[in-house]
Design an enzyme around this catalytic site. Structure first.
Site, PDB file in Angstrom:
ATOM      1  N   SER A   1       0.854  -1.199   0.000  1.00 23.80           N
ATOM      2  CA  SER A   1       0.000   0.000   0.000  1.00 23.80           C
ATOM      3  C   SER A   1       0.886   1.244   0.000  1.00 23.80           C
ATOM      4  O   SER A   1       1.710   1.431   0.899  1.00 23.80           O
ATOM      5  CB  SER A   1      -0.877   0.012   1.249  1.00 23.80           C
ATOM      6  OG  SER A   1      -1.434   1.308   1.401  1.00 23.80           O
TER       7      SER A   1
ATOM      8  N   HIS B   1      -1.044  -1.431  -4.274  1.00 26.83           N
ATOM      9  CA  HIS B   1      -2.337  -1.178  -3.616  1.00 26.83           C
ATOM     10  C   HIS B   1      -2.502   0.328  -3.406  1.00 26.83           C
ATOM     11  O   HIS B   1      -1.686   0.978  -2.748  1.00 26.83           O
ATOM     12  CB  HIS B   1      -2.355  -1.908  -2.270  1.00 26.83           C
ATOM     13  CG  HIS B   1      -3.675  -1.904  -1.578  1.00 26.83           C
ATOM     14  ND1 HIS B   1      -4.695  -2.787  -1.875  1.00 26.83           N
ATOM     15  CD2 HIS B   1      -4.153  -1.133  -0.579  1.00 26.83           C
ATOM     16  CE1 HIS B   1      -5.734  -2.560  -1.089  1.00 26.83           C
ATOM     17  NE2 HIS B   1      -5.435  -1.549  -0.287  1.00 26.83           N
TER      18      HIS B   1
ATOM     19  N   ASP C   1      -4.885   3.147  -1.895  1.00 31.17           N
ATOM     20  CA  ASP C   1      -5.994   3.393  -0.972  1.00 31.17           C
ATOM     21  C   ASP C   1      -6.609   4.751  -1.256  1.00 31.17           C
ATOM     22  O   ASP C   1      -5.981   5.791  -1.058  1.00 31.17           O
ATOM     23  CB  ASP C   1      -5.479   3.346   0.476  1.00 31.17           C
ATOM     24  CG  ASP C   1      -5.207   1.921   0.937  1.00 31.17           C
ATOM     25  OD1 ASP C   1      -6.126   1.088   0.803  1.00 31.17           O
ATOM     26  OD2 ASP C   1      -4.094   1.645   1.401  1.00 31.17           O
TER      27      ASP C   1
ATOM     28  N   MET D   1      -9.464   7.361  -0.287  1.00 29.59           N
ATOM     29  CA  MET D   1     -10.348   7.687   0.843  1.00 29.59           C
ATOM     30  C   MET D   1     -10.968   9.064   0.639  1.00 29.59           C
ATOM     31  O   MET D   1     -10.306   9.961   0.104  1.00 29.59           O
ATOM     32  CB  MET D   1      -9.544   7.687   2.144  1.00 29.59           C
ATOM     33  CG  MET D   1      -8.800   6.382   2.397  1.00 29.59           C
ATOM     34  SD  MET D   1      -7.946   6.423   3.974  1.00 29.59           S
ATOM     35  CE  MET D   1      -7.096   4.841   3.925  1.00 29.59           C
TER      36      MET D   1
ATOM     37  N   HIS E   1      -8.271   0.317  -4.134  1.00 33.58           N
ATOM     38  CA  HIS E   1      -9.215   0.057  -3.041  1.00 33.58           C
ATOM     39  C   HIS E   1      -9.999   1.339  -2.780  1.00 33.58           C
ATOM     40  O   HIS E   1      -9.480   2.292  -2.206  1.00 33.58           O
ATOM     41  CB  HIS E   1      -8.399  -0.379  -1.807  1.00 33.58           C
ATOM     42  CG  HIS E   1      -9.215  -0.639  -0.586  1.00 33.58           C
ATOM     43  ND1 HIS E   1      -8.649  -0.789   0.665  1.00 33.58           N
ATOM     44  CD2 HIS E   1     -10.554  -0.794  -0.405  1.00 33.58           C
ATOM     45  CE1 HIS E   1      -9.594  -1.007   1.552  1.00 33.58           C
ATOM     46  NE2 HIS E   1     -10.764  -1.003   0.932  1.00 33.58           N
TER      47      HIS E   1
ATOM     48  N   MET F   1     -12.459   3.527  -0.972  1.00 33.46           N
ATOM     49  CA  MET F   1     -13.183   3.746   0.291  1.00 33.46           C
ATOM     50  C   MET F   1     -13.892   5.084   0.163  1.00 33.46           C
ATOM     51  O   MET F   1     -13.579   6.062   0.858  1.00 33.46           O
ATOM     52  CB  MET F   1     -12.182   3.742   1.468  1.00 33.46           C
ATOM     53  CG  MET F   1     -11.613   2.359   1.756  1.00 33.46           C
ATOM     54  SD  MET F   1     -10.089   2.411   2.716  1.00 33.46           S
ATOM     55  CE  MET F   1      -8.899   2.587   1.389  1.00 33.46           C
TER      56      MET F   1
ATOM     57  N   MET G   1     -11.000  -6.939   5.212  1.00 33.33           N
ATOM     58  CA  MET G   1     -10.332  -5.918   6.027  1.00 33.33           C
ATOM     59  C   MET G   1     -10.029  -6.484   7.407  1.00 33.33           C
ATOM     60  O   MET G   1     -10.923  -7.002   8.084  1.00 33.33           O
ATOM     61  CB  MET G   1     -11.228  -4.677   6.182  1.00 33.33           C
ATOM     62  CG  MET G   1     -11.476  -3.882   4.915  1.00 33.33           C
ATOM     63  SD  MET G   1      -9.994  -3.383   4.027  1.00 33.33           S
ATOM     64  CE  MET G   1      -9.116  -2.412   5.259  1.00 33.33           C
TER      65      MET G   1
ATOM     66  N   ASP H   1      -6.161  -7.096   4.209  1.00 38.78           N
ATOM     67  CA  ASP H   1      -5.659  -5.716   4.274  1.00 38.78           C
ATOM     68  C   ASP H   1      -5.785  -5.142   5.678  1.00 38.78           C
ATOM     69  O   ASP H   1      -6.883  -5.033   6.216  1.00 38.78           O
ATOM     70  CB  ASP H   1      -6.502  -4.873   3.291  1.00 38.78           C
ATOM     71  CG  ASP H   1      -6.019  -3.444   3.158  1.00 38.78           C
ATOM     72  OD1 ASP H   1      -4.971  -3.096   3.722  1.00 38.78           O
ATOM     73  OD2 ASP H   1      -6.710  -2.660   2.465  1.00 38.78           O
TER      74      ASP H   1
END
Ligand code: DX5
Ligand code: ZN
Length: 219
Positions: free
Chosen positions: A9, A34, A36, A38, A67, A69, A138, A176
């Site tokens: 990540s 990865h 992330d 957000m 990913h 979110m 998760m 993760d």
């Protein structure tokens, strides 16, 4: 058994050097990157969006494991696809219609991932497992790097692996959050074949990412 893959990540990377950090991961043997994403709403933190991913796309040939979110996620899926995502992972709680979002990712020819928070039950996705490429379990509540692994998710990984075998399906099981040298073995034994890791890969052994990737793969 599928080969174990590591998806570092970049949340724990040096954000002023993202392109170089990704090259360093590629040289260190990462299998994918990865990312992330957000939104400060679905999770209490903000990171990066499609323009940054698009610029990073030129820095590596490795797949981008994105990913999401963010909520509502549906209207942004196409933007992440265009930016260069290879795997697009969404949370069921972040879309009004999980089937529609899955169909859209499929139409865009991207790998379909669905992520389950620690308190989201497997039953939420049990009847769509034949339509997806990856389940992201998760092992922390999403939002921040550097959190402690929640051992209670081991049972969920084992149950998912069992369902996968019973139904003779082929999706990846990715885990993760809080993965480290102590728990990677038990996570793999439970059934995971892709491990996400930020803190361990960038901070352990003075940031020797190759050594850290190898150690997580147990090689
Ligand atoms: C948490 C993110 C994870 C996390 C991984 O919301 O989805 O990818 O940052 O980082 P570590 O390995 O530090 O838990
Ligand atoms: Zn993540």
């Amino acid at each position: 058994m599928k080969k174990i893959q590591i998806s570092p990540s970049i949340l724990s990377a040096d954000f002023s050097q993202l392109g170089n950090e990704i090259k360093r991961l590629e040289e260190g043997g990462a299998d994918m990157i990865h990312v992330d994403v957000m939104d400060g709403h679905f999770v209490p933190n903000l990171t990066i969006g499609p323009p940054v991913i698009k610029r990073l796309r030129n820095c590596t040939k490795l797949p981008f494991d994105v990913h999401l979110m963010i909520s509502p996620v549906h209207k942004y899926i196409e933007d992440f696809s265009k930016a260069g995502a290879d795997i697009i992972t969404i949370h069921p709680e972040a879309t009004d219609n999980l089937n529609e979002s899955i169909n859209l990712i499929r139409k865009l020819n991207k790998k379909i991932g669905v992520s389950l928070n620690p308190d989201t039950k497997l039953s939420v996705i049990e009847n769509i497992l034949d339509q997806i490429d990856l389940v992201l379990i998760m092992s922390v509540y999403p939002g921040f790097g550097g959190q402690k692994f929640m051992p209670e998710v081991i049972e969920k990984i084992k149950n998912l692996k069992k369902i996968k075998e019973e139904k003779k399906l082929n999706f990846d099981i990715e885990v993760d959050g809080g993965i480290n040298f102590k728990n990677s073995k038990i996570v793999i034994e439970a059934g995971a074949n892709i491990l996400v890791s930020g803190t361990t890969i960038f901070k352990e052994n003075n940031g020797n990412v190759k050594k850290n990737i190898d150690s997580l793969k147990l090689v």
